[in-house]
Design a protein around this motif. Sequence first.
Motif, PDB file in Angstrom:
ATOM      1  N   ASN A   1       0.838  -1.208   0.000  1.00 59.52           N
ATOM      2  CA  ASN A   1       0.000   0.000   0.000  1.00 59.52           C
ATOM      3  C   ASN A   1       0.869   1.254   0.000  1.00 59.52           C
ATOM      4  O   ASN A   1       0.588   2.220  -0.701  1.00 59.52           O
ATOM      5  CB  ASN A   1      -0.913   0.025   1.226  1.00 59.52           C
ATOM      6  CG  ASN A   1      -2.158  -0.833   1.036  1.00 59.52           C
ATOM      7  OD1 ASN A   1      -2.570  -1.093  -0.095  1.00 59.52           O
ATOM      8  ND2 ASN A   1      -2.739  -1.286   2.136  1.00 59.52           N
ATOM      9  N   ALA A   2       1.940   1.223   0.814  1.00 65.68           N
ATOM     10  CA  ALA A   2       2.814   2.386   0.915  1.00 65.68           C
ATOM     11  C   ALA A   2       3.583   2.598  -0.385  1.00 65.68           C
ATOM     12  O   ALA A   2       3.779   3.731  -0.825  1.00 65.68           O
ATOM     13  CB  ALA A   2       3.770   2.219   2.089  1.00 65.68           C
TER      14      ALA A   2
ATOM     15  N   LYS B   1       2.558   1.766  -3.367  1.00 70.45           N
ATOM     16  CA  LYS B   1       1.584   2.296  -4.323  1.00 70.45           C
ATOM     17  C   LYS B   1       1.313   3.765  -4.066  1.00 70.45           C
ATOM     18  O   LYS B   1       1.037   4.528  -4.989  1.00 70.45           O
ATOM     19  CB  LYS B   1       0.274   1.513  -4.220  1.00 70.45           C
ATOM     20  CG  LYS B   1       0.338   0.131  -4.797  1.00 70.45           C
ATOM     21  CD  LYS B   1      -0.999  -0.524  -4.555  1.00 70.45           C
ATOM     22  CE  LYS B   1      -1.027  -1.940  -5.081  1.00 70.45           C
ATOM     23  NZ  LYS B   1      -2.320  -2.559  -4.768  1.00 70.45           N
ATOM     24  N   ALA B   2       1.350   4.161  -2.807  1.00 71.48           N
ATOM     25  CA  ALA B   2       1.124   5.568  -2.465  1.00 71.48           C
ATOM     26  C   ALA B   2       2.376   6.397  -2.732  1.00 71.48           C
ATOM     27  O   ALA B   2       2.404   7.586  -2.445  1.00 71.48           O
ATOM     28  CB  ALA B   2       0.700   5.689  -1.001  1.00 71.48           C
ATOM     29  N   GLY B   3       3.411   5.756  -3.272  1.00 69.96           N
ATOM     30  CA  GLY B   3       4.619   6.498  -3.628  1.00 69.96           C
ATOM     31  C   GLY B   3       5.484   6.870  -2.454  1.00 69.96           C
ATOM     32  O   GLY B   3       6.277   7.807  -2.518  1.00 69.96           O
ATOM     33  N   GLN B   4       5.365   6.145  -1.347  1.00 67.32           N
ATOM     34  CA  GLN B   4       6.134   6.485  -0.155  1.00 67.32           C
ATOM     35  C   GLN B   4       7.581   6.037  -0.240  1.00 67.32           C
ATOM     36  O   GLN B   4       8.381   6.357   0.629  1.00 67.32           O
ATOM     37  CB  GLN B   4       5.483   5.871   1.081  1.00 67.32           C
ATOM     38  CG  GLN B   4       4.070   6.347   1.346  1.00 67.32           C
ATOM     39  CD  GLN B   4       4.021   7.785   1.832  1.00 67.32           C
ATOM     40  OE1 GLN B   4       5.046   8.389   2.090  1.00 67.32           O
ATOM     41  NE2 GLN B   4       2.837   8.349   1.919  1.00 67.32           N
TER      42      GLN B   4
ATOM     43  N   ASP C   1      -1.321  -6.398  -9.071  1.00 66.03           N
ATOM     44  CA  ASP C   1      -1.428  -5.079  -9.683  1.00 66.03           C
ATOM     45  C   ASP C   1      -0.411  -4.959 -10.813  1.00 66.03           C
ATOM     46  O   ASP C   1       0.785  -4.808 -10.581  1.00 66.03           O
ATOM     47  CB  ASP C   1      -1.162  -3.992  -8.637  1.00 66.03           C
ATOM     48  CG  ASP C   1      -1.521  -2.610  -9.162  1.00 66.03           C
ATOM     49  OD1 ASP C   1      -1.440  -2.410 -10.400  1.00 66.03           O
ATOM     50  OD2 ASP C   1      -1.876  -1.741  -8.363  1.00 66.03           O
TER      51      ASP C   1
ATOM     52  N   ASN D   1       0.553  -2.765 -12.654  1.00 59.58           N
ATOM     53  CA  ASN D   1       1.366  -1.557 -12.809  1.00 59.58           C
ATOM     54  C   ASN D   1       2.737  -1.714 -12.170  1.00 59.58           C
ATOM     55  O   ASN D   1       3.574  -0.821 -12.258  1.00 59.58           O
ATOM     56  CB  ASN D   1       0.668  -0.357 -12.159  1.00 59.58           C
ATOM     57  CG  ASN D   1      -0.619  -0.013 -12.872  1.00 59.58           C
ATOM     58  OD1 ASN D   1      -0.654   0.051 -14.099  1.00 59.58           O
ATOM     59  ND2 ASN D   1      -1.690   0.164 -12.103  1.00 59.58           N
TER      60      ASN D   1
END
Lengths: 216, 217, 282
Positions: free
Chosen positions: C200-201, C203-206, C224, C226
Amino acid sequence: MDFVGAYSPDNLRFLTEGLKITLYVAAVSIVLSFVFGTIVGTIRYMKVPILSPILAVIVETLRNLPLLLIIFFIQFALPEIGFKFTVTAGVITALTLFEAAMISEIVRAGLTSIPKGQTEAARSSGLGVLQTLIHIVLPQGLRRMVPPLVSQFISLLKDTSLAVIVALAELMHNAQIVMAQNHQYPIPILLLIAVVYFVINYTLSLLSRRLEARTV
Amino acid sequence: MLDFSILTEHFPDYMAGFLNTIKASVFALIGSFILGTIIAVMRISKYRVLRAVGAVYVEFIRNIPILIVVLFFFLGLPSLGVRLDGFTAGTLGLTVYTAAFIAEAIRAGIQSVPQGQSEAARSSGMSYMQTMQHVILPQAIKLVIPPLSNQFINLIKNSSVLTIVAGLDLMYFADIISSDTYVTFSTYIFAAAFYLVLTLPLSFAALALEKRLARSA
Amino acid sequence: MKKRSKKMSSALLAGIVSVTALLSACTSTGGGTSASGGSTDAAASQLDAIKERGTLVVGVKYDTKLFGLKDPASGDVEGFDIDMAHALAKSILGDESKVELKEVTSKTRIPMLNNGDIDMVIATMTITDARKKEVDFSDVYFQAGQSLLVKKGSSITGIDDVTADTTIMAAKGATSIDNIEAKVPGVKVLQFDNYQDAFNALKAGQGDALTTDDAILYGMAAQDPNYEVVGEPFSDEPYGIAIKKGETTLVEAVNKGLADLKSDGQYNEIYKKWIGKEPVTN
């Protein structure tokens, strides 16, 4: 943001499963912490020798620690000295300990607020210490405690979400699994579960206000 | 039973987390005090829209878990193009969450100042803002300090959610230490001690303050 | 100034020690003295306990596609590790349905095993020397290697592109953290409670890349599209089944089960079902 994908029937069913666990854990913990909190609060109000100061130390310690730490500690550190819990039991124990400490303070404050004159009158009319407590002080005190108690129950329900760190399959845990399906899901899912928590808790607080209005 | 080598060998880790926990709590306290004051003033404003916005903010935030607020900043905002690291997202989450509680404390404080005083101030030529600033707020603050100090203690405890977004706080470092050493009991006992070193003195100070204010009132 | 901060930190240390003494006094009064609750009272072996109970309690991941993933659609947990658990239940108890699954994360699996919550861990767990001091391992049941997962089009195409300025995501308690810190000194590693949080992180670009075993990363890439796995694996990650220390009869039973699975072809079937190809024989 993909609301349609995020709110697929499968995902909603999965979240509902999590909500059931959340409600179960919260309900059990609310009952237990109310019982223990009332007992501890009463003992401290009556200043029972030996017991009272010991409980004071325990209550102050628990109240001043992060619940997250207590949850993790009970699940994984206590077994090292011989106490074992399943994940559900561990979370319920942690919530109960922490919230009972909070509730005992509410109870103690509620009891202390009953005017001394009343207890003295009751005692002089021949009632024993326990009878005075049970028939005079507790009923009045509990009524005054309704609003802070309900807001503590609301806190407890919110706090169940911290059980994600021990992988209890509650609402927040299942939400995180759903969010991982797609990077467009976090906002729709967070919004949805926020509304779910809000509706439950706001209903509770409205009930408490009505109860308060009736008893005063 | 207690393994003190965990504390001595990992003291720098504990300290790093401890300082970040203090930083997050202090930043969030300042932020939520400012935001909370604004919302409190909105809630007693004469404009219905402002009152409604304030009420919705307070009721909504107070009734949802803090973790949702923090995850919104950490996972949600990036899909709107704003990216914050775990510490920043966590501190902002703490701020937004705590502001709702502080707003209520401040509102109660303001409303406890007798109506007559503000009427007197207004009739002596002060503007609404001046009345607030010089007459109402200074008195309200006194009543607000005890609940505010309790909120600060809550902030310190709540800041532990930063560990879930890798926010480098005390709990995060405790997790890392226990993962590295496989020692759970001692690691978290020491972490608990670090938290108590912060929260216990504050608790006692808040209690003493409350008693003193109660006596002077 | 320096002197003062030293004084302050030693005062803090003294405070910590005294509070700790108090805390441990509280817990030890209730706790008794036995150091490990499970092993002392259990004179009988874990294997006997399993047979008596009639179910095998296995700690698995719920968040790792291909190995152990809870599918929101069916509500079932599925993957390579799950099939291994069922196959071992058949070998030990004669019935593959006698399995109780419990969710573990990289952080919680060793404590849960040591606390007796579970009989064994089948959860993408690499055999390492440090872990061997804590738990016993079966023979290797899967050969993985550490790799990197990035967003498609990332400038990182392998471990050589990772520098001290790169931010890497990982799961708390995973070996991949030590490996990448050894390969790239000073690299920034953010650790999360489980792989879903880490993914999740990412994907959030963290961060720039997520690191763990390639097998797990392929599962994420499948989840996913991507995201892709880049570069050759840069470490050996032999997975073992973890069992509480000292339970040699259980380790032997598991090893026998594994050997039987390999010789009768069932292992290859499970491998092909999840990984999509025949296992490499070495």
